[in-house]
Scaffold this motif. Structure first.
Motif, PDB file in Angstrom:
ATOM      1  N   VAL A  14      19.875   6.943 -10.999  1.00  0.00           N
ATOM      2  CA  VAL A  14      20.823   7.729 -11.058  1.00  0.00           C
ATOM      3  C   VAL A  14      20.130   9.148 -11.117  1.00  0.00           C
ATOM      4  CG1 VAL A  14      22.299   9.091 -12.936  1.00  0.00           C
ATOM      5  CG2 VAL A  14      22.246   6.344 -12.603  1.00  0.00           C
ATOM      6  N   GLY A  15      20.947  10.010 -10.221  1.00  0.00           N
ATOM      7  CA  GLY A  15      20.359  11.243  -9.878  1.00  0.00           C
ATOM      8  C   GLY A  15      19.535  11.314  -8.507  1.00  0.00           C
ATOM      9  N   ARG A  16      19.251  10.357  -8.044  1.00  0.00           N
ATOM     10  CA  ARG A  16      18.353  10.123  -6.762  1.00  0.00           C
ATOM     11  C   ARG A  16      18.941  10.558  -5.552  1.00  0.00           C
ATOM     12  NH1 ARG A  16      14.294   6.135  -6.309  1.00  0.00           N
ATOM     13  NH2 ARG A  16      14.316   6.748  -4.232  1.00  0.00           N
ATOM     14  N   GLU A  17      18.558  11.272  -4.812  1.00  0.00           N
ATOM     15  CA  GLU A  17      19.207  11.810  -3.465  1.00  0.00           C
ATOM     16  C   GLU A  17      19.308  10.303  -2.633  1.00  0.00           C
ATOM     17  OE1 GLU A  17      17.697  14.034   0.429  1.00  0.00           O
ATOM     18  OE2 GLU A  17      17.332  15.160  -1.599  1.00  0.00           O
ATOM     19  N   LEU A  18      20.663  10.202  -2.263  1.00  0.00           N
ATOM     20  CA  LEU A  18      21.125   9.241  -1.315  1.00  0.00           C
ATOM     21  C   LEU A  18      20.867   9.634   0.328  1.00  0.00           C
ATOM     22  CD1 LEU A  18      24.302   7.924  -2.748  1.00  0.00           C
ATOM     23  CD2 LEU A  18      22.157   6.543  -2.707  1.00  0.00           C
ATOM     24  N   GLY A  19      21.043  10.961   0.201  1.00  0.00           N
ATOM     25  CA  GLY A  19      20.856  11.441   1.788  1.00  0.00           C
ATOM     26  C   GLY A  19      21.322  13.036   1.829  1.00  0.00           C
ATOM     27  N   ARG A  20      20.858  13.661   2.856  1.00  0.00           N
ATOM     28  CA  ARG A  20      21.124  15.071   2.938  1.00  0.00           C
ATOM     29  C   ARG A  20      21.561  15.479   4.373  1.00  0.00           C
ATOM     30  NH1 ARG A  20      18.353  19.717   0.078  1.00  0.00           N
ATOM     31  NH2 ARG A  20      17.418  17.899  -1.437  1.00  0.00           N
ATOM     32  N   ARG A  21      22.569  16.262   4.600  1.00  0.00           N
ATOM     33  CA  ARG A  21      22.624  16.505   6.150  1.00  0.00           C
ATOM     34  C   ARG A  21      22.764  18.206   5.998  1.00  0.00           C
ATOM     35  NH1 ARG A  21      28.735  13.943   6.495  1.00  0.00           N
ATOM     36  NH2 ARG A  21      28.708  14.718   4.275  1.00  0.00           N
ATOM     37  N   VAL A  22      22.603  18.703   7.381  1.00  0.00           N
ATOM     38  CA  VAL A  22      22.856  19.818   7.652  1.00  0.00           C
ATOM     39  C   VAL A  22      23.868  20.154   8.743  1.00  0.00           C
ATOM     40  CG1 VAL A  22      21.584  22.248   8.214  1.00  0.00           C
ATOM     41  CG2 VAL A  22      20.459  20.618   6.509  1.00  0.00           C
ATOM     42  N   SER A  23      24.737  21.042   8.790  1.00  0.00           N
ATOM     43  CA  SER A  23      25.759  21.220   9.936  1.00  0.00           C
ATOM     44  C   SER A  23      25.186  22.180  11.131  1.00  0.00           C
ATOM     45  CB  SER A  23      26.875  21.681   9.399  1.00  0.00           C
ATOM     46  OG  SER A  23      26.797  23.167   9.137  1.00  0.00           O
ATOM     47  N   HIS A  24      25.586  22.113  12.134  1.00  0.00           N
ATOM     48  CA  HIS A  24      25.413  23.076  13.060  1.00  0.00           C
ATOM     49  C   HIS A  24      26.210  24.348  12.583  1.00  0.00           C
ATOM     50  CE1 HIS A  24      23.900  20.387  16.281  1.00  0.00           C
ATOM     51  NE2 HIS A  24      24.813  19.619  15.756  1.00  0.00           N
ATOM     52  N   ALA A  25      25.714  25.404  12.969  1.00  0.00           N
ATOM     53  CA  ALA A  25      26.598  26.800  12.493  1.00  0.00           C
ATOM     54  C   ALA A  25      28.037  26.775  12.990  1.00  0.00           C
ATOM     55  CB  ALA A  25      26.141  28.060  13.376  1.00  0.00           C
ATOM     56  N   VAL A  26      28.916  26.735  12.160  1.00  0.00           N
ATOM     57  CA  VAL A  26      30.275  26.718  12.080  1.00  0.00           C
ATOM     58  C   VAL A  26      30.802  27.880  13.342  1.00  0.00           C
ATOM     59  CG1 VAL A  26      32.667  26.886  11.098  1.00  0.00           C
ATOM     60  CG2 VAL A  26      30.779  25.660   9.751  1.00  0.00           C
ATOM     61  N   ALA A  27      31.613  27.281  14.124  1.00  0.00           N
ATOM     62  CA  ALA A  27      32.001  28.122  15.345  1.00  0.00           C
ATOM     63  C   ALA A  27      33.363  28.664  14.894  1.00  0.00           C
ATOM     64  CB  ALA A  27      31.732  27.669  16.596  1.00  0.00           C
ATOM     65  N   PRO A  28      34.029  29.741  15.358  1.00  0.00           N
ATOM     66  CA  PRO A  28      35.444  29.950  15.190  1.00  0.00           C
ATOM     67  C   PRO A  28      36.212  28.850  15.993  1.00  0.00           C
ATOM     68  CG  PRO A  28      34.223  32.046  15.808  1.00  0.00           C
ATOM     69  CD  PRO A  28      33.006  30.779  15.943  1.00  0.00           C
ATOM     70  N   SER A  29      35.855  28.380  17.041  1.00  0.00           N
ATOM     71  CA  SER A  29      36.572  27.282  17.874  1.00  0.00           C
ATOM     72  C   SER A  29      36.585  26.149  16.924  1.00  0.00           C
ATOM     73  CB  SER A  29      36.052  27.076  19.104  1.00  0.00           C
ATOM     74  OG  SER A  29      34.818  26.747  18.899  1.00  0.00           O
ATOM     75  N   ASP A  30      35.811  25.794  16.105  1.00  0.00           N
ATOM     76  CA  ASP A  30      35.678  24.701  15.318  1.00  0.00           C
ATOM     77  C   ASP A  30      36.828  24.617  14.171  1.00  0.00           C
ATOM     78  OD1 ASP A  30      33.356  23.486  16.429  1.00  0.00           O
ATOM     79  OD2 ASP A  30      31.973  24.596  14.950  1.00  0.00           O
ATOM     80  N   ILE A  31      36.884  26.169  13.491  1.00  0.00           N
ATOM     81  CA  ILE A  31      37.769  26.029  12.675  1.00  0.00           C
ATOM     82  C   ILE A  31      39.152  26.166  13.392  1.00  0.00           C
ATOM     83  CG2 ILE A  31      38.646  28.109  11.134  1.00  0.00           C
ATOM     84  CD1 ILE A  31      35.944  28.782  10.583  1.00  0.00           C
ATOM     85  N   ARG A  32      39.401  26.977  14.424  1.00  0.00           N
ATOM     86  CA  ARG A  32      40.805  26.645  15.037  1.00  0.00           C
ATOM     87  C   ARG A  32      40.958  25.439  15.412  1.00  0.00           C
ATOM     88  NH1 ARG A  32      38.284  31.461  17.697  1.00  0.00           N
ATOM     89  NH2 ARG A  32      39.402  33.313  16.460  1.00  0.00           N
ATOM     90  N   ARG A  33      40.201  24.587  16.145  1.00  0.00           N
ATOM     91  CA  ARG A  33      40.374  23.244  16.423  1.00  0.00           C
ATOM     92  C   ARG A  33      40.861  22.240  14.950  1.00  0.00           C
ATOM     93  NH1 ARG A  33      35.774  20.887  19.404  1.00  0.00           N
ATOM     94  NH2 ARG A  33      34.542  22.173  18.004  1.00  0.00           N
ATOM     95  N   TRP A  34      40.193  22.530  14.266  1.00  0.00           N
ATOM     96  CA  TRP A  34      40.562  21.925  12.747  1.00  0.00           C
ATOM     97  C   TRP A  34      41.784  21.937  12.461  1.00  0.00           C
ATOM     98  CZ3 TRP A  34      37.657  18.038  10.432  1.00  0.00           C
ATOM     99  CH2 TRP A  34      38.239  17.617   9.276  1.00  0.00           C
ATOM    100  N   ALA A  35      42.127  23.335  12.204  1.00  0.00           N
ATOM    101  CA  ALA A  35      43.581  23.813  11.899  1.00  0.00           C
ATOM    102  C   ALA A  35      44.674  23.093  12.871  1.00  0.00           C
ATOM    103  CB  ALA A  35      43.567  25.163  11.777  1.00  0.00           C
ATOM    104  N   ILE A  36      44.411  23.314  14.265  1.00  0.00           N
ATOM    105  CA  ILE A  36      45.292  22.589  15.185  1.00  0.00           C
ATOM    106  C   ILE A  36      45.591  21.342  14.851  1.00  0.00           C
ATOM    107  CG2 ILE A  36      45.705  22.211  17.483  1.00  0.00           C
ATOM    108  CD1 ILE A  36      44.403  25.122  18.019  1.00  0.00           C
TER     109      ILE A  36
END
Length: 162
Positions: A14-36
């Motif tokens: 309990v409390g142990r890390e299962l994993g860690r991820r780091v995203s790419h920098a969020v691009a404006p087109s990522d936000i727009r595509r997600w919303a669409i």
């Protein structure tokens, strides 16, 4: 004598890390595509697609949906023993698994240009007796922060094994 599905070895995780991820920098087109995609066939609200600076994503936006820049998530052996086996111990070997619910707390919004870090930990174990016998409730917690170390989101998932 009371038997329990939760061993001392499991409690030590309990409390142990299962994993860690780091995203790419969020691009404006990522936000727009997600919303669409989310609002289709209706047009998305202007706040998610307008050329404002900086563009702010909807709360359900997932910067890890397409790919990740870096991940330490180990492969799991099975769904029923995955959390424990990923941390190097034997799981309870229960044959059934159910989604026990999710809970999300939001913080700072994700903006174009943000890089998000996800830290997933084994948060807790609980058990109850149900009509099919003993049930093991396992809660994992995934906390997202941005590059300024601001809390973006905490997502708790409860898994029931029996």
């Amino acid at each position: 004598m009371t038997t329990t599905l939760i061993t001392d070895e499991m409690l030590s995780l309990v409390g142990r890390e299962l994993g860690r991820r780091v995203s790419h920098a969020v691009a404006p087109s990522d936000i727009r595509r997600w919303a669409i995609a989310v609002y289709w066939p209706e047009p998305p609200p202007a706040r998610f697609v307008a050329p404002s600076t900086p563009l702010i994503a909807s709360e359900d936006f997932n910067p890890f949906a397409w790919s990740v820049a870096w991940s330490s998530h180990p492969p799991t052996a099975s769904l029923t023993d995955g959390m424990e086996s990923a941390l190097g111990i034997a799981g309870p070997s229960l044959p059934h698994i159910l989604n026990g619910g999710m809970q999300t707390e939001y913080g700072a919004p994700i903006r174009a240009g943000d890089t998000i870090t996800s830290l997933n930990v084994l948060a807790e174990y609980r058990e109850r007796v149900g009509q099919h016998g003993s049930m093991l409730f396992t809660v994992t917690e995934d906390t997202w922060t941005n590059q300024h170390d601001q809390h973006v989101k905490t997502h708790r998932v409860t898994t029931i094994r029996y």
